[in-house]
Every structure is written in structure tokens, then in C-alpha cells.
Design a protein around this motif. Structure first.
Motif, mmCIF file in Angstrom:
data_model
loop_
_atom_site.group_PDB
_atom_site.id
_atom_site.type_symbol
_atom_site.label_atom_id
_atom_site.label_comp_id
_atom_site.label_asym_id
_atom_site.label_seq_id
_atom_site.Cartn_x
_atom_site.Cartn_y
_atom_site.Cartn_z
ATOM 1 N N CYS A 416 0.757 -1.078 -0.022
ATOM 2 C CA CYS A 416 0.481 -0.120 0.284
ATOM 3 C C CYS A 416 0.384 1.322 -0.178
ATOM 4 O O CYS A 416 1.711 1.385 0.952
ATOM 5 C CB CYS A 416 -0.916 -0.066 1.725
ATOM 6 N N SER A 417 0.326 2.318 -0.290
ATOM 7 C CA SER A 417 0.631 3.381 -0.949
ATOM 8 C C SER A 417 1.137 4.288 0.565
ATOM 9 O O SER A 417 0.176 4.984 0.802
ATOM 10 C CB SER A 417 0.055 4.510 -2.269
ATOM 11 N N HIS A 420 -0.562 7.867 -0.942
ATOM 12 C CA HIS A 420 -2.446 7.822 -0.693
ATOM 13 C C HIS A 420 -3.139 6.797 -0.186
ATOM 14 O O HIS A 420 -2.328 5.673 -0.352
ATOM 15 C CB HIS A 420 -1.877 7.837 -3.000
ATOM 16 N N ASN A 422 -5.298 5.352 -1.377
ATOM 17 C CA ASN A 422 -6.076 4.473 -2.194
ATOM 18 C C ASN A 422 -5.450 3.569 -3.223
ATOM 19 O O ASN A 422 -5.600 2.698 -3.810
ATOM 20 C CB ASN A 422 -7.353 4.876 -3.664
ATOM 21 N N LEU A 423 -4.459 3.731 -3.414
ATOM 22 C CA LEU A 423 -2.695 3.294 -4.541
ATOM 23 C C LEU A 423 -2.344 2.020 -3.677
ATOM 24 O O LEU A 423 -2.103 2.235 -2.488
ATOM 25 C CB LEU A 423 -2.326 4.407 -4.652
ATOM 26 N N HIS A 436 -2.780 -0.276 -8.585
ATOM 27 C CA HIS A 436 -4.415 -0.407 -8.422
ATOM 28 C C HIS A 436 -4.713 0.678 -7.840
ATOM 29 O O HIS A 436 -4.555 0.882 -6.973
ATOM 30 C CB HIS A 436 -4.178 -1.579 -7.846
ATOM 31 N N SER A 437 -6.745 1.317 -7.867
ATOM 32 C CA SER A 437 -6.588 2.384 -6.839
ATOM 33 C C SER A 437 -7.870 1.433 -6.433
ATOM 34 O O SER A 437 -8.012 0.431 -7.088
ATOM 35 C CB SER A 437 -7.539 3.393 -7.244
ATOM 36 N N ILE A 444 -5.006 0.515 -12.684
ATOM 37 C CA ILE A 444 -3.981 1.954 -13.490
ATOM 38 C C ILE A 444 -2.808 1.900 -14.799
ATOM 39 O O ILE A 444 -3.130 2.134 -15.790
ATOM 40 C CB ILE A 444 -3.900 3.073 -12.527
ATOM 41 N N GLU A 544 -1.596 12.428 -7.372
ATOM 42 C CA GLU A 544 -3.216 12.122 -7.958
ATOM 43 C C GLU A 544 -3.922 12.225 -8.733
ATOM 44 O O GLU A 544 -4.340 11.689 -9.059
ATOM 45 C CB GLU A 544 -3.606 13.882 -6.980
ATOM 46 N N ALA A 547 -3.921 8.570 -9.435
ATOM 47 C CA ALA A 547 -5.219 7.919 -8.725
ATOM 48 C C ALA A 547 -6.752 8.375 -9.297
ATOM 49 O O ALA A 547 -7.521 7.330 -9.129
ATOM 50 C CB ALA A 547 -4.897 8.198 -7.254
ATOM 51 N N SER A 548 -6.560 9.127 -9.967
ATOM 52 C CA SER A 548 -7.882 10.164 -10.227
ATOM 53 C C SER A 548 -7.815 9.112 -11.821
ATOM 54 O O SER A 548 -8.498 9.543 -11.702
ATOM 55 C CB SER A 548 -7.955 11.484 -10.312
#
Length: 552
Positions: A416-417, A420, A422-423, A436-437, A444, A544, A547-548
Motif C-alpha cells: 500500500c502507498s 495515497h 487508495n493506491l 491499483h486504485s 491503472i 493524485e 490515482a484519479s
């Protein structure tokens, strides 16, 4: 007198021969005047023959002083003074003193200078009041500026190359052809530990193995002689230092047990263990992680994950036991049917867990990698029961909440990041790394980094866009999304002959250090360059952006 060679003419005008002239001059020189003059002198002239006669004079020796005088002059020029003795020394004087001036400053001069300094406070106040509005306006403007967002001053020397600082190994383990299965840094960042075992398949549960530690800050470090060697009756598959107590280290064994060692105790370092009970894992433990204890701040809990499909949380007991506190199981009902399942006698099926990583932003959220090639988002807050009738002292729950797109083989590592929420990254036997997100199932980015397996992947603790991966071809790949999203920024050759690199860990305390263990039984400690340790000003905004990106 006439000049030489001319003809002397007497006043009478009678010419005289040149020889007569010479005779006359010789006569004058010897006091014999010619006729007429001698008579006036009162002496008779002497015959010319009587004036000259043959004779032999003895020889005379004259010693030459030219050479000796020249030699004396040369000797004087070669050395004008006596021999000067010299001594080499770090300083030209025995004592030294730092001073801002080379001469002593008299007190009178200081007093005179201080008396000369005069401040017109009225004019100074008037000036400050006149510029007050302009200064405050500029300060407010700078305070609101975002020009230096993300900028950090670096006081360390720039290092542009990646170096191998140490190659550590335990000769006895290498003689048994044991492999480095896991590495871990302690809480201070100065001690690195490695575990020995086998990852090539087969049943080596009864083979002796080792846990070794080296203090890299110790003087006289011997790469071939660990500071501590712990003999273990079963292969150690996973290792983790305690996050705040530098001497505690936990290990997961091939036999399914968990053991905690205190490296400060040389006689009997084992302080806690699960033993072989009904709660113990029935398959090798491939992941161990320390968790904070919500009820006791000074205590920690230990989480273990195994290919038996169970994720168990253990608490410390006074008698040296690790007792089961809670447990989870990845069951077939929570993942697609195509996944490789492990059948149990009571009719339900579990999926083997190979790796696990907790979120750095939510302590309840974690990601697991499974043998079927999937990555799953899980939560410790899950309440759904799992594996009914599995036995054990604690009922197990099903933690999976979301399944992500699969690799074409088992997942060996997830990370896990730290920057961030979610990453996360995953890698596996297909040689790919997936970014991944947690908000979408499709990756991604998918990166093909190796033609063989990828055994481990880790995010950098200091660079949001940097991660490292260990390959089955003997390489450590350093990837930087800021430079390229398709190929590694740098590949380090860890092991010769394409022997696999099984594990790696960044040093959180000393961010320039990266440890990697391989199939040859060696641990290499790499010193990273500043390119991989210094965060750029727009790195977070780039993260960011990644991640988006929407792929579903």
C-alpha cells in the motif's frame, strides 16, 4: 718624439737611417748617449757589443690558483648556509587559537568605537512607520504564495550513484544452500535481519534454518559473521521487526508457527510462540505484521497470513504464549469461481493468502494477495462469518470487500502507498506489476518488468512515485513514475547467474538504504542516489493524477 715606424729627421736636415735611430734610442735607455751628448755628460761611450751577452737563467715554477679558486667559488654557491633540519608535522606550532583579527584589540579602541555609534531613534521610528504598510503587504503576499509548495531543503551531500555498501551472508546457511526468504530493518534503522529457508517448493518443514542480524553502525562489521544467529528447527518464511522496540523480531515458520525473539538475549532469545495447537496455521506462514493494540497502548498484536487461507491476530500472554485474539479467512464465496481453491473437509473452500499490506491511512483496511492471482481489499471491521465448523477457539470472519483484476498467476506481494490512501501495488508469477486504485477493479497501469517471476514489490517511504521490485532474473528494479511509466529508471544486478531475488525492504529511518535477499543466501545493502530519495515539488500532484485515472 715621432710615432713608431716613422723616420726621425734631425734638425740639421741630414737624413739618418732607421737602424741608426734605434741604436741611438737604445743608447739613451742604457745611459750611453751618442757622440756629442756623452761628452757633455762627462762619460765615455761604451761599445755596443758590451751591452748584450748570451746567458741562461734558471726556470721558475708558478702554481696556478685558478682551478682551486673556481672550485671554492662553486662550493660556496652550492650551499650558502649550513644544513637545515626539517620535521613533518600536521601543524607548524604546538598550540593554535582562532581569532577574528590578527592583532589584539585594545579596550580603549572598543570604547571609542562604541562612543562613536549614535542612533537617531526618532528618524528610525519615522522610517519604520513609513514603510510598515508596504512590508506587511509583501509579507501577506508571500504567505499566500504556493510557489514553494512541496519544496524541502536538503542539507545532505548529493549522491548521484547507487552503490552496494555491504554483501552480508552466513556461511553455514550458504553451505546448506539455504535461501534468504525475508529481510527486515529494526526501529532504529541500524540493524538488518534476514531469515533463511527455501522457496523452491517441497517439504522442508523439518530442515534447520537460521535468523541472522547485523548492526551496520558497529565498528569492525564482518559481513560473514552476524552479530546474532538464532537456530530455528523449521524454515523461516517471513520476518518483521517490532515498529518501536528495536530488539523484538517476529518470524513465521514453514510449520505454521509464529515465534517472537528478543535479540538482546543471547542465551534463550525466544520470548513468545504459538506452539502447535488447534489455532495454529496448517500451512506455511508467508506474512507477519505488527499491529497496535487498541486496548493497551504499550502492547502490540501480531498478525499472520498463511496459504491455509487464514489471517490470524495474536496477543501476548504472560506465560510466553501467543494466544489467538481474532481471525479471518478468505473464502471462495467472496472471489470469482475461477480462482484456485483449497478444499476443507467440512465442505467449504478457502483461498491461500500469500501476502498482505495494511493501509497507512486507515488501520482497519488492508490488501491481500492470493494464490489465485487476485488482490482483495479487506477490512478488520468485517462481521460476516467464514469457515463454519473450522474449529479453533475464535470464530473466523470473512474480511474481503472488493476483488481486483487478476494476474495470470499467483500474487506474491502487495504494498500500500504511504502517500495515497487508495493506491497499492501488486506483483506475481506473470512478471507484472499492477498499480491499483481501491476505488476500481481494473489496474491503472500494468508493467511487464520481468520474463520470470516477480517475488516482491515495495513503495518507497520517501518518494511518492518510486517503488522497487525483486525479480526472478536476479535484478532489483527501481521504478520512478516521474521519469517513465513504462520502464525501470534503474536495474541493479543483485545475484549472478540469474538467481532469483526473493525479498527487499526500504529503510524507513535511513531512507538511502535498501536491503535485498536472494537465492544465493546473500543480503545486499544498497545505498540509493539522491534521485530516489529526494521528493520533487510536483510529485504529489502527479500521484493524485495517477490515482484519479479511471479505467473501469
Amino acid at each position: 718624439m715621432a710615432p713608431p715606424g716613422s723616420v726621425y729627421r734631425p734638425r740639421t736636415g741630414v737624413p739618418v737611417a732607421r737602424g741608426d735611430v734605434i741604436s741611438q734610442r737604445l743608447a739613451r735607455f742604457h745611459g750611453n748617449a751618442p757622440s756629442g751628448q756623452g761628452e757633455r755628460a762627462g762619460r765615455a761611450p761604451a761599445p755596443l757589443a758590451a751591452m748584450f751577452a748570451d746567458g741562461t737563467a734558471p726556470g721558475a715554477d708558478v702554481e696556478s690558483l685558478w682551478r682551486s679558486a673556481r672550485s671554492a667559488r662553486c662550493e660556496a654557491k652550492s650551499c650558502q648556509t649550513g644544513r637545515i633540519s626539517t620535521v613533518e608535522s600536521a601543524a607548524q606550532s604546538r598550540t593554535s587559537q582562532d581569532a577574528s583579527v590578527q592583532t589584539d584589540q585594545s579596550k580603549d579602541a572598543v570604547q571609542d568605537f562604541q562612543q562613536e555609534v549614535q542612533v537617531d531613534y526618532t528618524s528610525l521610528l519615522s522610517f519604520l512607520q513609513s514603510v510598515e504598510d508596504a512590508v506587511i503587504k509583501e509579507l501577506n503576499k508571500n504567505w499566500k504564495s504556493r510557489a514553494f509548495d512541496g519544496f524541502e531543503v536538503n542539507w545532505t551531500d548529493q549522491n548521484e550513484t547507487v552503490l552496494c555498501l555491504h554483501t552480508l551472508s552466513y556461511p553455514e546457511a550458504r553451505d546448506q544452500n539455504l535461501q534468504v526468504t525475508s529481510v527486515s530493518w529494526n526501529a532504529t534503522g541500524s540493524v538488518v535481519a534476514c531469515s533463511y529457508g527455501r522457496l523452491e517448493g517441497g517439504d522442508w518443514s523439518t530442515e534447520k534454518s537460521y535468523v541472522c542480524t547485523w548492526n551496520l553502525d558497529r565498528r569492525g562489521l564482518n559481513p560473514q559473521r552476524p552479530d546474532l544467529v538464532v537456530d530455528v528447527p523449521s524454515s523461516v518464511m517471513a520476518l518483521a521487526f517490532h515498529p518501536s522496540q528495536p530488539s523484538l523480531i517476529a518470524g513465521g515458520l514453514f510449520s505454521g508457527e509464529l515465534v517472537v525473539w528478543d535479540t538482546s538475549r543471547t542465551e534463550d532469545p525466544v520470548i513468545w510462540r504459538t506452539g502447535l495447537t488447534g489455532d495454529t496455521h496448517t500451512d506455511p506462514v508467508y506474512q507477519v505484521t505488527w499491529l497496535p493494540d487498541a486496548k493497551h497502548r504499550n502492547r502490540s498484536r501480531l498478525l499472520s497470513a498463511s496459504t491455509d487461507g487464514k489471517i490470524l491476530v495474536w496477543r501476548e500472554e504472560q506465560d510466553g504464549r501467543l494466544a489467538l485474539a481474532e481471525g479471518f479467512a478468505i473464502v471462495a464465496q467472496q472471489i470469482p469461481r475461477s480462482t484456485w481453491l483449497k478444499k476443507f473437509p467440512w465442505g467449504e473452500a478457502a483461498v491461500g493468502v500469500t501476502s498482505l499490506s495494511f493501509s497507512h491511512f486507515d488501520p482497519r483496511v488492508f490488501v491481500v494477495g492470493v494464490e489465485g492471482g487476485y488482490s482483495l481489499k479487506c477490512s478488520t471491521a468485517a462481521a460476516t462469518p467464514a469457515l463454519q465448523g473450522a474449529g479453533g477457539s475464535v470464530p473466523l470472519r470473512a474480511p474481503a470487500e472488493l476483488t481486483f483484476s487478476r494476474h495470470s498467476g499467483p500474487v506474491y506481494s502487495v504494498s500500500c502507498s504511504p502517500f495515497h490512501r487508495n493506491l497499492f501495488l501488486s506483483c506475481g508469477t506473470d512478471g507484472q506489476v499492477h498499480l491499483h486504485s481501491m476505488l476500481q477493479t481494473q489496474p491503472i497501469i500494468s508493467l511487464q518488468l520481468s520474463k520470470k517471476y516477480l517475488f516482491c514489490v515495495r513503495w518507497s517511504p520517501v518518494r511518492p512515485l518510486v517503488f522497487a521490485a525483486a525479480s526472478g532474473e536476479g535484478d532489483v528494479h527501481l521504478f520512478d513514475f516521474e521519469k517513465s511509466s513504462h520502464k525501470p529508471a534503474l536495474s541493479l544486478k543483485q545475484a549472478a547467474g540469474e538467481r532469483p531475488v526473493y525479498c527487499l525492504e526500504f529503510n524507513v529511518k535511513q531512507s538511502r538504504l535498501l536491503a535485498a535477499g536472494d537465492a544465493t543466501g546473500a543480503v545486499r545493502v544498497w545505498q540509493l542516489s539522491s534521485d530516489f530519495t529526494e521528493q520533487g515539488p510536483r510529485e504529489m500532484s502527479r500521484l493524485e493524477q495517477l490515482a484519479s485515472e479511471v479505467t473501469d
